[in-house]
Scaffold this active site. Structure first.
Site, PDB file in Angstrom:
ATOM      1  N   ASN A 114       9.176   4.479   3.213  1.00 29.27           N
ATOM      2  CA  ASN A 114       9.094   3.992   4.590  1.00 29.27           C
ATOM      3  C   ASN A 114      10.429   3.390   4.966  1.00 29.27           C
ATOM      4  O   ASN A 114      11.211   2.978   4.112  1.00 29.27           O
ATOM      5  CB  ASN A 114       8.072   2.857   4.694  1.00 29.27           C
ATOM      6  CG  ASN A 114       6.648   3.327   4.530  1.00 29.27           C
ATOM      7  OD1 ASN A 114       6.141   3.383   3.435  1.00 29.27           O
ATOM      8  ND2 ASN A 114       6.019   3.671   5.625  1.00 29.27           N
ATOM      9  N   HIS A 132       5.198   4.516  12.653  1.00 32.33           N
ATOM     10  CA  HIS A 132       5.145   4.487  11.182  1.00 32.33           C
ATOM     11  C   HIS A 132       6.094   5.572  10.682  1.00 32.33           C
ATOM     12  O   HIS A 132       5.697   6.727  10.485  1.00 32.33           O
ATOM     13  CB  HIS A 132       3.701   4.742  10.726  1.00 32.33           C
ATOM     14  CG  HIS A 132       3.514   4.748   9.247  1.00 32.33           C
ATOM     15  ND1 HIS A 132       2.958   3.688   8.548  1.00 32.33           N
ATOM     16  CD2 HIS A 132       3.797   5.670   8.310  1.00 32.33           C
ATOM     17  CE1 HIS A 132       2.913   3.974   7.264  1.00 32.33           C
ATOM     18  NE2 HIS A 132       3.415   5.173   7.088  1.00 32.33           N
ATOM     19  N   ARG A 188       0.837  -1.218   0.000  1.00 30.84           N
ATOM     20  CA  ARG A 188       0.000   0.000   0.000  1.00 30.84           C
ATOM     21  C   ARG A 188       0.866   1.259   0.000  1.00 30.84           C
ATOM     22  O   ARG A 188       0.960   1.954  -1.001  1.00 30.84           O
ATOM     23  CB  ARG A 188      -0.952  -0.041   1.213  1.00 30.84           C
ATOM     24  CG  ARG A 188      -2.056   1.011   1.171  1.00 30.84           C
ATOM     25  CD  ARG A 188      -1.642   2.395   1.614  1.00 30.84           C
ATOM     26  NE  ARG A 188      -1.121   2.442   2.981  1.00 30.84           N
ATOM     27  CZ  ARG A 188      -0.581   3.531   3.513  1.00 30.84           C
ATOM     28  NH1 ARG A 188      -0.481   4.651   2.826  1.00 30.84           N
ATOM     29  NH2 ARG A 188      -0.093   3.508   4.749  1.00 30.84           N
ATOM     30  N   ASP A 189       1.538   1.528   1.107  1.00 30.22           N
ATOM     31  CA  ASP A 189       2.314   2.770   1.203  1.00 30.22           C
ATOM     32  C   ASP A 189       3.483   2.729   0.221  1.00 30.22           C
ATOM     33  O   ASP A 189       3.844   3.735  -0.385  1.00 30.22           O
ATOM     34  CB  ASP A 189       2.837   2.933   2.642  1.00 30.22           C
ATOM     35  CG  ASP A 189       3.105   4.381   3.015  1.00 30.22           C
ATOM     36  OD1 ASP A 189       3.208   5.222   2.122  1.00 30.22           O
ATOM     37  OD2 ASP A 189       3.226   4.661   4.223  1.00 30.22           O
ATOM     38  N   CYS A 236       4.236   9.415   0.486  1.00 28.90           N
ATOM     39  CA  CYS A 236       2.869   9.887   0.291  1.00 28.90           C
ATOM     40  C   CYS A 236       2.847  10.857  -0.881  1.00 28.90           C
ATOM     41  O   CYS A 236       3.577  11.839  -0.895  1.00 28.90           O
ATOM     42  CB  CYS A 236       2.362  10.573   1.558  1.00 28.90           C
ATOM     43  SG  CYS A 236       0.693  11.202   1.359  1.00 28.90           S
ATOM     44  N   HIS A 286       8.879   7.217   8.120  1.00 25.20           N
ATOM     45  CA  HIS A 286       9.523   7.301   6.804  1.00 25.20           C
ATOM     46  C   HIS A 286      10.988   7.682   7.031  1.00 25.20           C
ATOM     47  O   HIS A 286      11.352   8.166   8.105  1.00 25.20           O
ATOM     48  CB  HIS A 286       8.773   8.305   5.922  1.00 25.20           C
ATOM     49  CG  HIS A 286       7.442   7.767   5.447  1.00 25.20           C
ATOM     50  ND1 HIS A 286       7.257   7.289   4.174  1.00 25.20           N
ATOM     51  CD2 HIS A 286       6.263   7.582   6.092  1.00 25.20           C
ATOM     52  CE1 HIS A 286       5.999   6.856   4.051  1.00 25.20           C
ATOM     53  NE2 HIS A 286       5.373   7.020   5.203  1.00 25.20           N
TER      54      HIS A 286
HETATM   55  P1  HMG Z   1     -12.978  14.264  -2.900  1.00 27.29           P
HETATM   56  O1  HMG Z   1     -12.584  14.612  -4.300  1.00 27.29           O
HETATM   57  O2  HMG Z   1     -13.225  15.366  -1.931  1.00 27.29           O
HETATM   58  O3  HMG Z   1     -14.196  13.218  -2.879  1.00 27.29           O
HETATM   59  O4  HMG Z   1     -11.810  13.331  -2.334  1.00 27.29           O
HETATM   60  P2  HMG Z   1     -15.739  13.398  -3.042  1.00 27.29           P
HETATM   61  O5  HMG Z   1     -16.394  12.720  -1.886  1.00 27.29           O
HETATM   62  O6  HMG Z   1     -16.084  14.841  -3.325  1.00 27.29           O
HETATM   63  O7  HMG Z   1     -16.037  12.536  -4.367  1.00 27.29           O
HETATM   64  C1  HMG Z   1     -15.484  12.934  -5.624  1.00 27.29           C
HETATM   65  C2  HMG Z   1     -15.433  11.723  -6.542  1.00 27.29           C
HETATM   66  O8  HMG Z   1     -14.571  10.735  -5.994  1.00 27.29           O
HETATM   67  C3  HMG Z   1     -16.784  11.048  -6.740  1.00 27.29           C
HETATM   68  O9  HMG Z   1     -16.789  10.517  -8.057  1.00 27.29           O
HETATM   69  C4  HMG Z   1     -16.754   9.901  -5.776  1.00 27.29           C
HETATM   70  O10 HMG Z   1     -17.571   8.835  -6.180  1.00 27.29           O
HETATM   71  C5  HMG Z   1     -15.285   9.491  -5.837  1.00 27.29           C
HETATM   72  P3  HMG Z   1     -17.531  11.269  -9.278  1.00 27.29           P
HETATM   73  O11 HMG Z   1     -18.948  11.402  -8.814  1.00 27.29           O
HETATM   74  O12 HMG Z   1     -16.836  12.609  -9.417  1.00 27.29           O
HETATM   75  O13 HMG Z   1     -17.295  10.351 -10.429  1.00 27.29           O
HETATM   76  N1  HMG Z   1     -14.844   8.835  -4.593  1.00 27.29           N
HETATM   77  C6  HMG Z   1     -14.347   7.572  -4.518  1.00 27.29           C
HETATM   78  N2  HMG Z   1     -14.119   6.646  -5.473  1.00 27.29           N
HETATM   79  C7  HMG Z   1     -13.636   5.458  -5.048  1.00 27.29           C
HETATM   80  N3  HMG Z   1     -13.334   5.187  -3.762  1.00 27.29           N
HETATM   81  C8  HMG Z   1     -13.539   6.087  -2.797  1.00 27.29           C
HETATM   82  C9  HMG Z   1     -14.073   7.334  -3.161  1.00 27.29           C
HETATM   83  N4  HMG Z   1     -14.394   8.457  -2.464  1.00 27.29           N
HETATM   84  C10 HMG Z   1     -14.866   9.334  -3.346  1.00 27.29           C
HETATM   85  N5  HMG Z   1     -13.239   5.794  -1.525  1.00 27.29           N
HETATM   86  C11 HMG Z   1     -11.058  11.554  -0.908  1.00 27.29           C
HETATM   87  C12 HMG Z   1     -11.834  12.855  -0.991  1.00 27.29           C
HETATM   88  C13 HMG Z   1     -10.856  11.273   0.575  1.00 27.29           C
HETATM   89  C14 HMG Z   1     -11.870  10.453  -1.560  1.00 27.29           C
HETATM   90  C15 HMG Z   1      -9.715  11.737  -1.637  1.00 27.29           C
HETATM   91  O14 HMG Z   1      -9.079  12.872  -1.131  1.00 27.29           O
HETATM   92  C16 HMG Z   1      -8.796  10.559  -1.481  1.00 27.29           C
HETATM   93  O15 HMG Z   1      -9.059   9.477  -1.968  1.00 27.29           O
HETATM   94  N6  HMG Z   1      -7.624  10.763  -0.791  1.00 27.29           N
HETATM   95  C17 HMG Z   1      -6.677   9.707  -0.523  1.00 27.29           C
HETATM   96  C18 HMG Z   1      -5.267  10.204  -0.732  1.00 27.29           C
HETATM   97  C19 HMG Z   1      -4.304   9.107  -0.379  1.00 27.29           C
HETATM   98  O16 HMG Z   1      -4.576   7.942  -0.597  1.00 27.29           O
HETATM   99  N7  HMG Z   1      -3.156   9.485   0.216  1.00 27.29           N
HETATM  100  C20 HMG Z   1      -2.187   8.544   0.618  1.00 27.29           C
HETATM  101  C21 HMG Z   1      -2.600   7.696   1.781  1.00 27.29           C
HETATM  102  S1  HMG Z   1      -2.340   8.451   3.370  1.00 27.29           S
HETATM  103  C22 HMG Z   1      -0.664   8.175   3.698  1.00 27.29           C
HETATM  104  O17 HMG Z   1       0.061   7.746   2.855  1.00 27.29           O
HETATM  105  C23 HMG Z   1      -0.147   8.434   5.080  1.00 27.29           C
HETATM  106  C24 HMG Z   1       0.078   7.140   5.888  1.00 27.29           C
HETATM  107  O18 HMG Z   1       0.969   6.272   5.216  1.00 27.29           O
HETATM  108  C25 HMG Z   1       0.663   7.505   7.257  1.00 27.29           C
HETATM  109  C26 HMG Z   1       1.890   8.422   7.175  1.00 27.29           C
HETATM  110  O19 HMG Z   1       2.875   8.076   6.508  1.00 27.29           O
HETATM  111  O20 HMG Z   1       1.807   9.486   7.780  1.00 27.29           O
HETATM  112  C27 HMG Z   1      -1.243   6.416   6.114  1.00 27.29           C
HETATM  113 MG    MG Z   2       3.162   6.389   5.237  1.00 24.30          MG
END
Ligand code: HMG
Ligand code: MG
Length: 297
Positions: free
Chosen positions: A247, A205, A13-14, A238, A207
């Site tokens: 990581n 967690h 994933r990450d 990220c 990096h």
């Molecule tokens: P948004 O654009 O505000 O979403 O994104 P929305 O609710 O307004 O929906 C817009 C469109 O997205 C719609 O589609 C929804 O259906 C679709 P449309 O009608 O335009 O065709 N949608 C989805 N589709 C599939 N699956 C879903 C989903 N949700 C909405 N779940 C949202 C808000 C949260 C969805 C977006 O910002 C997002 O997906 N962000 C994730 C970013 C990400 O993955 N970042 C990396 C992970 S975090 C990380 O790495 C940190 C960590 O490792 C810890 C650390 O290191 O600190 C965990």
């Molecule tokens: Mg991370």
């Protein structure tokens, strides 16, 4: 010391979410299969986020459905909202992870929501998960620094970690998203959180942007934390955190822990071989120094 650390392998994933090189679904499934054979007990398999935000993991449902699940191994997935939870549930996921941050601007850039808004998004997920018998883990990002605001007050880290735990996350993983932490600072942060959340419900967690992750982990182990997230081959980062590198490499963590007399249940040689295999798929050398040192000549 003679005890046990559970490694939460986040490479699929990450590790992959920030990769520019497209990784085939079959390779993702093979990666998880190989990791499952190393003795790891928790493997974060993929992410049911918006495919527009993270195109690399758009095949989350196919990946999850393709995994040969080993008994005794948990395969959590990331979900950002109820829509993600529903997609995950539809393919039989039994554990999810929700994620927010200790700094407002990072959380907005990463999820298009403020911190409190994201906690509100999680409330229905936690309620449904409790009814569905699905476990929920929580992540707090930017616990040791933020790419937008710089320093992050300890009180903010404690507040968000405690909120996730209170809402029902069985474990809260503390993310140094951009890898800026150093050992004393990391330990002080952990100690502050552990005053509000039981230490056995916390995970690290880290990096490795500045090469500090192992030192930070070693320092935090002194506070009693026994769950460490890591990514095989040191892959990852990220996409919404400027400057975030991979990581800490799982192989390096396992090598360090075994050397300290701490068990992990992980076969280091098999893990290192998997890290080199993944690096090969990504067209580069493994990011794990241990992985390179253990390579057959
Ligand atoms: P948004 O654009 O505000 O979403 O994104 P929305 O609710 O307004 O929906 C817009 C469109 O997205 C719609 O589609 C929804 O259906 C679709 P449309 O009608 O335009 O065709 N949608 C989805 N589709 C599939 N699956 C879903 C989903 N949700 C909405 N779940 C949202 C808000 C949260 C969805 C977006 O910002 C997002 O997906 N962000 C994730 C970013 C990400 O993955 N970042 C990396 C992970 S975090 C990380 O790495 C940190 C960590 O490792 C810890 C650390 O290191 O600190 C965990
Ligand atoms: Mg991370």
């Amino acid at each position: 010391m003679n005890d046990f650390v559970r490694i939460v392998e986040v490479g699929p994933r990450d590790g992959l979410q920030n990769e520019k090189t497209h990784v085939a679904t079959a390779d993702k499934i093979q990666l998880i299969g190989r990791l499952s054979a190393t003795g790891l007990k928790t493997i974060e398999a993929t992410s049911f986020v918006s495919p527009r935000w993270v195109p690399q993991l758009a095949d989350a449902a196919e990946v999850y459905a393709g995994i040969q699940r080993r008994p005794g191994v948990a395969y959590p997935v990331l979900v950002p909202n109820e829509q993600g939870y529903e997609r995950a549930l539809a393919v039989g996921v039994r554990e999810v992870a929700v994620f927010t941050a200790a700094s407002e601007q990072f959380n907005r850039t990463n999820t298009n929501a403020g911190i409190d808004e994201s906690l509100q998004r999680f409330a229905p997920i936690l309620a449904r998960a409790a009814a569905d018998g699905v476990k929920v883990r929580g992540y707090v990002s930017t616990v040791l620094g933020c790419p937008y605001q710089g320093e992050v007050p300890l009180a903010d880290v404690v507040r968000v970690a405690a909120a996730l735990h209170r809402m029902g996350c069985y474990e809260v993983s503390l993310g140094d998203t951009i890898g800026v932490g150093t050992p004393r600072k990391a330990r002080t942060m952990l100690k502050a959180v552990a005053a509000e959340v039981p230490v056995d419900a916390l995970a690290l967690h880290f990096h490795d942007t500045y090469g500090q992750a192992l030192a930070n982990i070693a320092s935090c182990l002194e506070e009693g934390v026994r769950v460490v997230d890591a990514a095989v081959s040191g892959a990852g980062g990220c996409p919404y955190a400027r400057g975030a590198s991979g990581n800490v490499a799982s192989e390096d963590v396992v090598y360090m822990l075994h050397g300290m007399g701490i068990e992990t249940g992980v076969d280091l040689l098999a893990l290192a071989e998997t890290g080199r295999w993944l690096a090969g798929r990504l067209g580069r050398e493994t990011g794990s120094r241990t992985g390179r040192a253990l390579a057959p000549t």
